[in-house]
Design an enzyme around this catalytic site. Structure first.
Site, mmCIF file in Angstrom:
data_model
loop_
_atom_site.group_PDB
_atom_site.id
_atom_site.type_symbol
_atom_site.label_atom_id
_atom_site.label_comp_id
_atom_site.label_asym_id
_atom_site.label_seq_id
_atom_site.Cartn_x
_atom_site.Cartn_y
_atom_site.Cartn_z
ATOM 1 C CB THR A 180 -0.835 0.081 1.236
ATOM 2 O OG1 THR A 180 -1.553 -0.817 1.166
ATOM 3 C CG2 THR A 180 -1.414 1.419 1.588
ATOM 4 N N GLY A 210 -10.833 -1.971 3.132
ATOM 5 C CA GLY A 210 -9.868 -2.835 4.029
ATOM 6 C C GLY A 210 -9.571 -0.970 4.797
HETATM 7 N N1 ASP Z 1 -3.789 -2.037 4.773
HETATM 8 C C1 ASP Z 1 -4.151 -2.315 3.670
HETATM 9 C C2 ASP Z 1 -5.608 -3.160 3.801
HETATM 10 O O1 ASP Z 1 -5.226 -3.640 4.608
HETATM 11 C C3 ASP Z 1 -3.325 -3.724 2.943
HETATM 12 C C4 ASP Z 1 -1.556 -2.561 3.057
HETATM 13 O O2 ASP Z 1 -0.808 -1.821 4.131
HETATM 14 O O3 ASP Z 1 -0.778 -3.213 2.361
HETATM 15 O O4 ASP Z 1 -6.103 -3.281 2.223
#
Ligand code: ASP
Length: 314
Positions: A180, A210
């Protein structure tokens, strides 16, 4: 150089799910670092020229969204259905305005759509068809699924597609890429902003949202306290309301930024099994980038001369 009216500062991240240390080749490491540097430089330059923290964070995130190295925009991971569903959020700390999108596809830069929702609609969060309809009304060009196709991410999905698992890269044994993206900044006016964009988690269920587009969970900004952008296992970040918790520890307990962020990432998150990290800045331009995973793609710079660009623990 002209005197700055206020200290400026920016931090960016490309995800807390890094390649396992032994799997990172010098060539790959150089590619990641180049992309991080490009995003950081663009954001910093924008702040230096007097642009707002919102402008700087949007710009820095757009650059990371355009890279296949990170799990956002072009490099988004595959869902269980073999599609891409992207989430993004942006928030400014002066008036606490925010905009977010969830479950969108075909949009090259989801962070800009989130900003348009903040500035050109009366809402905070638009999802799926409603968000797409809004984008079309504003004249957004839609990209074909091929634009988002990446062989590496496809293989990453193949490994778990027939299972009930959905995951972050660092929970895998194999060489995968993941991340992300996000940015936080303090501009010359002392205003804060945070921006976060993601493809979510590989093999996530249709309709799964998310923490990234949820204000207070994966993204938050408040001039009175801090701006925060998170990365990690979203389900835990939602339950721990991570970004807002950092702000609350500052506001209600009087903790300094670094202490508040440390407490959340190293004490509160592990207690419920959450892994990941965050980047944060306060109104004095102090920066912190804690994580409880093996690494986090990250970079930071301020006008006092601070510069950091790292992947693993120092
Ligand atoms: N926090 C993001 C999600 O759960 C994933 C990530 O941080 O890469 O969608």
């Amino acid at each position: 150089m002209a005197q700055l009216s206020n200290k400026i500062a920016i931090a960016i991240h490309g995800g807390a799910g890094t390649l396992k240390k032994g799997m990172m080749t010098p060539v790959k490491e150089a590619e990641y670092k180049k992309a991080l540097q490009e995003s950081l430089d663009a954001g910093y330059k924008a702040l230096l020229s007097g642009k707002s923290a919102v402008d700087a964070t949007e710009l820095a995130v757009r650059i990371l969204e355009d890279s296949t190295l990170f799990n956002a925009g072009k490099g988004s991971v595959f869902t269980a259905g073999g599609t891409h569903e992207m989430d993004a959020a942006i928030m400014e700390g002066d008036h606490l305005k925010a905009g977010a999108v969830a479950l969108i596809n075909g949009i090259k830069n989801p962070i800009s759509l989130a900003r348009d929702i903040m500035e050109r609609s009366d809402h905070v969060l638009l999802a799926a068809e409603g968000a797409m309809e809004f984008a079309k009304k504003l004249g957004y060009e839609l990209k074909d699924p091929e634009y988002f196709y990446d062989e590496f991410r496809y293989q990453q999905w193949q490994e778990i597609r027939d299972t009930d698992q959905f995951q972050l890269d660092h929970s895998l044994k194999k060489d995968t890429k993941f991340g992300t993206v996000g940015a936080v900044a303090c501009d010359q006016q002392g205003n804060l902003a945070a921006a976060t964009s993601t493809g979510g988690m590989t093999n996530k269920r249709y309709g799964r949202i998310g923490d990234s587009p949820l204000i207070g969970c994966g993204n938050y900004a408040n001039n009175a306290t801090c701006a925060v952008s998170c990365t990690g296992s979203g389900e835990y970040f939602i339950r721990a309301v991570v970004a807002y918790d950092v702000s609350c520890l500052m506001e209600y307990k009087g903790l300094a930024l670094e202490k508040a962020a440390f407490e959340v990432v190293h004490n509160r998150m592990p207690r419920i099994g959450g892994d990941g990290g965050l980047i944060a800045v306060d109104r004095h331009g102090m920066l912190t980038m804690p994580f409880n995973t093996e690494g986090m793609y990250r970079a930071a710079r301020d006008s006092d001369g601070l510069f950091q660009l790292s992947i693993y623990k120092d």
